[in-house]
Design a protein around this motif. Structure first.
Motif, PDB file in Angstrom:
ATOM      1  N   ALA A  32       0.879  -1.142  -0.032  1.00 47.82           N
ATOM      2  CA  ALA A  32      -0.022  -0.053   0.036  1.00 47.82           C
ATOM      3  C   ALA A  32       1.002   1.353  -0.122  1.00 47.82           C
ATOM      4  O   ALA A  32       0.476   2.371  -0.407  1.00 47.82           O
ATOM      5  CB  ALA A  32      -1.032   0.001   1.082  1.00 47.82           C
ATOM      6  N   ARG A  33       2.203   1.275   0.439  1.00 45.40           N
ATOM      7  CA  ARG A  33       3.150   2.420   0.561  1.00 45.40           C
ATOM      8  C   ARG A  33       3.484   2.868  -1.031  1.00 45.40           C
ATOM      9  O   ARG A  33       3.573   3.846  -1.216  1.00 45.40           O
ATOM     10  CB  ARG A  33       4.454   2.019   1.286  1.00 45.40           C
ATOM     11  N   PHE A  34       3.330   1.692  -1.777  1.00 49.06           N
ATOM     12  CA  PHE A  34       3.439   1.969  -3.293  1.00 49.06           C
ATOM     13  C   PHE A  34       2.315   2.168  -3.955  1.00 49.06           C
ATOM     14  O   PHE A  34       2.323   2.086  -5.234  1.00 49.06           O
ATOM     15  CB  PHE A  34       4.385   0.801  -3.842  1.00 49.06           C
ATOM     16  N   GLY A  35       1.213   2.125  -3.514  1.00 45.95           N
ATOM     17  CA  GLY A  35      -0.087   2.525  -4.162  1.00 45.95           C
ATOM     18  C   GLY A  35      -0.885   1.250  -4.379  1.00 45.95           C
ATOM     19  O   GLY A  35      -1.970   1.500  -5.032  1.00 45.95           O
ATOM     20  N   TRP A  36      -0.234   0.080  -4.248  1.00 43.60           N
ATOM     21  CA  TRP A  36      -1.290  -0.994  -4.570  1.00 43.60           C
ATOM     22  C   TRP A  36      -1.885  -1.681  -3.237  1.00 43.60           C
ATOM     23  O   TRP A  36      -1.283  -1.749  -2.344  1.00 43.60           O
ATOM     24  CB  TRP A  36      -0.246  -2.278  -4.888  1.00 43.60           C
ATOM     25  N   GLY A  37      -3.208  -2.175  -3.615  1.00 44.62           N
ATOM     26  CA  GLY A  37      -3.890  -2.458  -2.688  1.00 44.62           C
ATOM     27  C   GLY A  37      -4.732  -1.697  -1.439  1.00 44.62           C
ATOM     28  O   GLY A  37      -4.738  -2.090  -0.327  1.00 44.62           O
ATOM     29  N   LYS A  38      -4.809  -0.411  -1.968  1.00 40.32           N
ATOM     30  CA  LYS A  38      -5.233   0.545  -0.875  1.00 40.32           C
ATOM     31  C   LYS A  38      -6.409   0.255  -0.471  1.00 40.32           C
ATOM     32  O   LYS A  38      -6.665   0.672   0.678  1.00 40.32           O
ATOM     33  CB  LYS A  38      -5.170   2.085  -1.574  1.00 40.32           C
ATOM     34  N   TRP A  40      -7.995  -2.582  -0.156  1.00 42.77           N
ATOM     35  CA  TRP A  40      -7.928  -3.505   0.954  1.00 42.77           C
ATOM     36  C   TRP A  40      -7.118  -3.208   2.420  1.00 42.77           C
ATOM     37  O   TRP A  40      -7.632  -3.542   3.257  1.00 42.77           O
ATOM     38  CB  TRP A  40      -6.949  -4.626   0.492  1.00 42.77           C
ATOM     39  N   GLU A  41      -6.318  -2.059   2.063  1.00 46.83           N
ATOM     40  CA  GLU A  41      -5.572  -1.682   3.447  1.00 46.83           C
ATOM     41  C   GLU A  41      -6.761  -0.753   4.305  1.00 46.83           C
ATOM     42  O   GLU A  41      -6.792  -0.937   5.345  1.00 46.83           O
ATOM     43  CB  GLU A  41      -4.584  -0.650   3.152  1.00 46.83           C
ATOM     44  N   ARG A  42      -7.510   0.125   3.695  1.00 46.44           N
ATOM     45  CA  ARG A  42      -8.540   0.630   4.155  1.00 46.44           C
ATOM     46  C   ARG A  42      -9.711  -0.012   4.901  1.00 46.44           C
ATOM     47  O   ARG A  42     -10.156  -0.024   5.907  1.00 46.44           O
ATOM     48  CB  ARG A  42      -9.226   1.580   3.116  1.00 46.44           C
ATOM     49  N   LEU A  43     -10.071  -1.328   4.159  1.00 51.51           N
ATOM     50  CA  LEU A  43     -10.894  -2.321   4.522  1.00 51.51           C
ATOM     51  C   LEU A  43     -10.269  -2.865   5.853  1.00 51.51           C
ATOM     52  O   LEU A  43     -11.139  -3.026   6.932  1.00 51.51           O
ATOM     53  CB  LEU A  43     -11.311  -3.278   3.673  1.00 51.51           C
ATOM     54  N   LEU A  44      -9.137  -3.272   5.916  1.00 49.24           N
ATOM     55  CA  LEU A  44      -8.617  -3.941   7.150  1.00 49.24           C
ATOM     56  C   LEU A  44      -8.363  -2.724   8.416  1.00 49.24           C
ATOM     57  O   LEU A  44      -8.361  -3.189   9.341  1.00 49.24           O
ATOM     58  CB  LEU A  44      -7.123  -4.631   6.709  1.00 49.24           C
ATOM     59  N   ALA A  45      -8.088  -1.647   7.872  1.00 51.19           N
ATOM     60  CA  ALA A  45      -7.995  -0.740   8.853  1.00 51.19           C
ATOM     61  C   ALA A  45      -9.189  -0.450   9.692  1.00 51.19           C
ATOM     62  O   ALA A  45      -9.317   0.023  10.729  1.00 51.19           O
ATOM     63  CB  ALA A  45      -7.493   0.828   8.220  1.00 51.19           C
ATOM     64  N   ASP A  46     -10.366  -0.890   8.874  1.00 52.39           N
ATOM     65  CA  ASP A  46     -11.836  -0.549   9.451  1.00 52.39           C
ATOM     66  C   ASP A  46     -11.777  -1.851  10.529  1.00 52.39           C
ATOM     67  O   ASP A  46     -12.565  -1.700  11.449  1.00 52.39           O
ATOM     68  CB  ASP A  46     -12.819  -0.585   8.470  1.00 52.39           C
ATOM     69  N   VAL A  47     -11.273  -2.850  10.192  1.00 50.01           N
ATOM     70  CA  VAL A  47     -11.342  -4.145  11.128  1.00 50.01           C
ATOM     71  C   VAL A  47     -10.376  -4.143  12.430  1.00 50.01           C
ATOM     72  O   VAL A  47     -10.777  -4.254  13.472  1.00 50.01           O
ATOM     73  CB  VAL A  47     -11.283  -5.164  10.265  1.00 50.01           C
ATOM     74  N   TYR A  48      -9.017  -3.922  11.832  1.00 55.61           N
ATOM     75  CA  TYR A  48      -7.930  -3.745  12.844  1.00 55.61           C
ATOM     76  C   TYR A  48      -7.718  -2.394  13.391  1.00 55.61           C
ATOM     77  O   TYR A  48      -7.080  -1.587  12.584  1.00 55.61           O
ATOM     78  CB  TYR A  48      -6.915  -4.418  12.268  1.00 55.61           C
ATOM     79  N   ARG A  49      -8.156  -1.822  14.302  1.00 50.95           N
ATOM     80  CA  ARG A  49      -8.073  -0.531  14.734  1.00 50.95           C
ATOM     81  C   ARG A  49      -6.308  -0.067  14.928  1.00 50.95           C
ATOM     82  O   ARG A  49      -5.768  -1.061  15.683  1.00 50.95           O
ATOM     83  CB  ARG A  49      -8.789  -0.456  16.414  1.00 50.95           C
ATOM     84  N   GLY A  50      -5.924   0.764  14.347  1.00 50.58           N
ATOM     85  CA  GLY A  50      -4.615   1.232  14.519  1.00 50.58           C
ATOM     86  C   GLY A  50      -3.794   0.838  13.517  1.00 50.58           C
ATOM     87  O   GLY A  50      -2.552   1.404  13.062  1.00 50.58           O
ATOM     88  N   TYR A  51      -4.445  -0.247  12.553  1.00 49.93           N
ATOM     89  CA  TYR A  51      -3.674  -0.625  11.184  1.00 49.93           C
ATOM     90  C   TYR A  51      -3.421   0.491  10.324  1.00 49.93           C
ATOM     91  O   TYR A  51      -4.506   1.124   9.821  1.00 49.93           O
ATOM     92  CB  TYR A  51      -4.234  -1.779  10.654  1.00 49.93           C
ATOM     93  N   ASN A  52      -2.177   0.706   9.720  1.00 46.79           N
ATOM     94  CA  ASN A  52      -2.019   1.499   8.493  1.00 46.79           C
ATOM     95  C   ASN A  52      -0.818   1.188   7.898  1.00 46.79           C
ATOM     96  O   ASN A  52      -0.054   0.394   8.319  1.00 46.79           O
ATOM     97  CB  ASN A  52      -2.151   2.772   8.842  1.00 46.79           C
ATOM     98  N   GLU A  53      -0.345   2.058   6.991  1.00 45.00           N
ATOM     99  CA  GLU A  53       0.838   1.672   6.197  1.00 45.00           C
ATOM    100  C   GLU A  53       2.300   2.118   6.716  1.00 45.00           C
ATOM    101  O   GLU A  53       3.399   1.828   6.352  1.00 45.00           O
ATOM    102  CB  GLU A  53       1.047   2.116   4.844  1.00 45.00           C
TER     103      GLU A  53
END
Length: 84
Positions: A32-38, A40-53
């Motif tokens: 996601a740091r390189f722009g791929w899977g953004k 999915w990253e946002r979806l997981l950030a909704d589920v896993y509190r504190g998750y980001n790149e």
């Protein structure tokens, strides 16, 4: 052939699932740091509190994912052994 040979070790299966899922979540965050899977990253950030790149966010996400994967894997193996 022993009947126990087809039983799953719930703890080992849970650990394998937890480690695999945690690694997958970290890899997704790195991509996601390189722009791929953004998305999915946002979806997981909704589920896993504190998750980001960020590095801290990846660590937090890995811990959440490990707990999630371990719990699901353990429950699956336990249920499999009970139903076989």
């Amino acid at each position: 052939m022993s009947t126990n040979s087809t039983q799953l070790d719930s703890r080992a299966f849970g650990l394998a699932c937890g480690l695999l899922w945690a690694c997958g979540v970290v890899v997704l965050g790195i991509t996601a740091r390189f722009g791929w899977g953004k998305r999915w990253e946002r979806l997981l950030a909704d589920v896993y509190r504190g998750y980001n790149e960020t590095t801290t966010g990846l660590l937090v996400g890995a811990v959440w994912a490990f707990v999630d994967g371990f719990t699901g894997g353990y429950a699956f193996a336990w249920l499999y052994d009970r139903l076989r």
